[in-house]
Motif scaffolding. Structure first.
Motif: not given
Length: 518
Positions: A212, A217, A222, A254
């Protein structure tokens, strides 16, 4: 055997090795978790060792017996085998789907042998679905080989293989799965990531947490990584996810998935973080906070927020809170649930979610309220249907009122929708008290009602309804219901009766004739 490209596999292995060699030279800031992350990652990313081939597992006897009840004739078993051996692709696919729908494992060996020989990709895909349904590891060798080198295989097949690997928990596939996550090809990223969440453990979680930190990304990637970390439930990644959940500059989704994930890890430290996050303005975040808090059955602070969530201004949060109340069996939430069902402007989906939870919590006040809805003439049949569905399952209250309501609908064809709904519910359970309504349903002039009565008899074999089903079985005007009733009673189809000789009947007739002659 499965068309694996050795050269391509070797190239993947070399590339992954070189890539990890670079990562390892820099990996000095990895937290001490008792696991050597460098050694873990060295074992990942590359070509998986293909498991040995094996035959399907012995099918479950109870499932076989239940599946046999769906056969329409004694010839079905041989017909199924013949279709698998000699049928064309559409016939085979339809049959295998029937096996899946009926949860029928009787033909696992025949299906497996077909898998080894078929040249039809459509048939092969349906067989993968079949073994996925039964969670049978018999085609792990094929599945791992495909993931080692998926590039020349149809994408739909590869997607099914990922799902199969997840369902059978094939950990041997982990190196190949990680190689596909690392590859500069987004084709398999999402499926590979989801699969790793299903079969991975703490080492894989640490790998993903480190992944991550990459700068390339996408937001979607993510988000997916965050959810997968939660699925693995590795507490080693708690700090990373807690940080993401509290970061107001982070993408909302997220943060949502991070909140859910730290809750699923069941660390007490997550509760105050989640409670603080519940005060934020985004309803989506509050919804996932409730998801996270639902993992703490003994925490009074978590329970307080969940119950407050039933009063949240956004219906999604209310729905999530109702689900959490059910999960944690919070009886003290019943007054809140009752209030929501009475609120004039409440979303119908929220009201419908409350009824089964109230019934399942089985409190005196909750049961009394639900029963009152059944006997109140001002309550719509739509609401009564929801209440019936809620009460019949747990059978803690309202049985007498439900049966009386069923009898009411039998007298009023304008209430057929409610009648059918009640009939379907009663046909799910074998309860002695259903004998009278079973008989009355079969006495109806409405074919659909009769069919439901037959379903009730099939489930409960009510002695007092035996004459009723025999009557349907002998009624030539009953059409499909006659055939259905005769099958349950073990009688041949009407048209086959004359063709079938009954030795015992013939013998009785001969004895009678001989006695008359004397």
């Amino acid at each position: 055997m499965w068309g694996q490209s050795v050269k391509k596999a070797a190239c993947i292995l070399v590339c992954i090795f070189l890539m990890y060699s670079t990562v390892f030279s820099e990996g000095t800031n990895t937290p001490d978790t008792g696991t050597d992350v460098q050694d873990v990652e060295m074992a990942k990313g590359g070509v998986s060792v293909v498991p040995e081939a094996r035959r399907p597992a012995e099918p479950d006897k109870k499932k076989c017996e239940e599946a046999a009840l769906n056969d329409e004739s004694s010839d079905d078993v041989q017909n199924y085998k013949d279709t698998l051996s000699y049928g064309i692709s559409p016939e085979i696919i339809t049959l295998i789907q029937k096996f899946i729908t009926n949860d029928d494992p009787r033909f696992v060996d025949n299906v497996y042998d077909l898998f080894q020989s078929t040249k039809s990709s459509a048939v092969r895909e349906k067989i993968i679905e079949y073994f996925t349904h039964f969670k049978d590891p018999c085609i792990e060798d094929y599945a791992v080989t495909i993931l080692n080198d998926p590039y020349d295989t149809k994408s739909s097949t590869v997607s099914l293989v990922f799902n199969y690997i997840s369902e059978v928990k094939c950990t041997e596939a982990i190196p190949a799965v990680i190689a596909l996550i690392d590859a500069d090809n987004e084709t398999y990223f999402q499926d590979a990531l989801t699969t790793l969440g299903d079969i991975g453990g703490p080492p894989e979680a640490l790998y993903l947490a480190k992944y991550m930190d990459r700068n390339d990304l996408t937001v979607v990637q993510k988000q997916s990584l965050t959810r997968v970390l939660g699925k693995i439930h590795s507490v080693e990644t708690w700090g990373k996810l807690a940080e993401l959940a509290q970061n107001k500059d982070e993408n909302t989704f997220v943060r949502m998935y991070s909140a859910e994930s730290i809750g699923e890890m069941q660390k007490p430290e997550s509760v105050p973080i989640l409670i603080n996050l519940y005060e934020e303005t985004d309803p989506n975040l509050r919804q996932y906070v409730i998801k996270g808090l639902s993992n703490y059955p003994d925490n009074s602070d978590a329970q307080t927020v969940i119950i407050q969530g039933i009063k949240d201004e956004h219906y999604k949060v209310r729905l999530e809170s109702i689900a959490a109340v059910k999960k944690l069996s919070l009886k003290k939430a019943v007054p809140y649930l009752i209030y929501r069902t009475k609120a004039p402007k409440e979303e119908q989906v929220v009201k419908n979610a409350c009824y089964p939870v109230i019934a399942g919590l089985n409190t005196q006040d909750g049961n009394a309220y639900l029963v009152s809805l059944l006997i109140d003439g001002q309550i719509s049949d739509g609401t009564k249907e929801q209440v019936v569905n809620a009460l019949v399952k747990d059978n803690n209250a309202g049985e007498k009122e439900i049966l009386a309501l069923a009898e009411e609908t039998l007298k009023d064809d304008k209430r057929k929708t409610l009648r059918y709904a009640i009939g379907k519910q009663l046909a799910e359970y074998a309860r002695p008290s259903y004998d009278q309504v079973c008989r009355d349903f079969m006495a109806s002039k409405d074919a659909a009602t009769v069919s439901l009565g037959i379903d009730m008899y099939k489930k409960g074999k009510y002695q007092t309804a035996a004459d009723a089903i025999k009557s349907v079985a002998g009624d030539k005007k009953a059409g499909g219901n006659q055939k259905k009733a005769r099958k349950i009673l073990g009688l041949p189809d009407e048209g086959q009766e004359d063709k079938t000789s009954d030795p015992s009947k013939d013998a009785a007739q001969q004895t009678s004739a001989a006695a008359s002659a004397e």
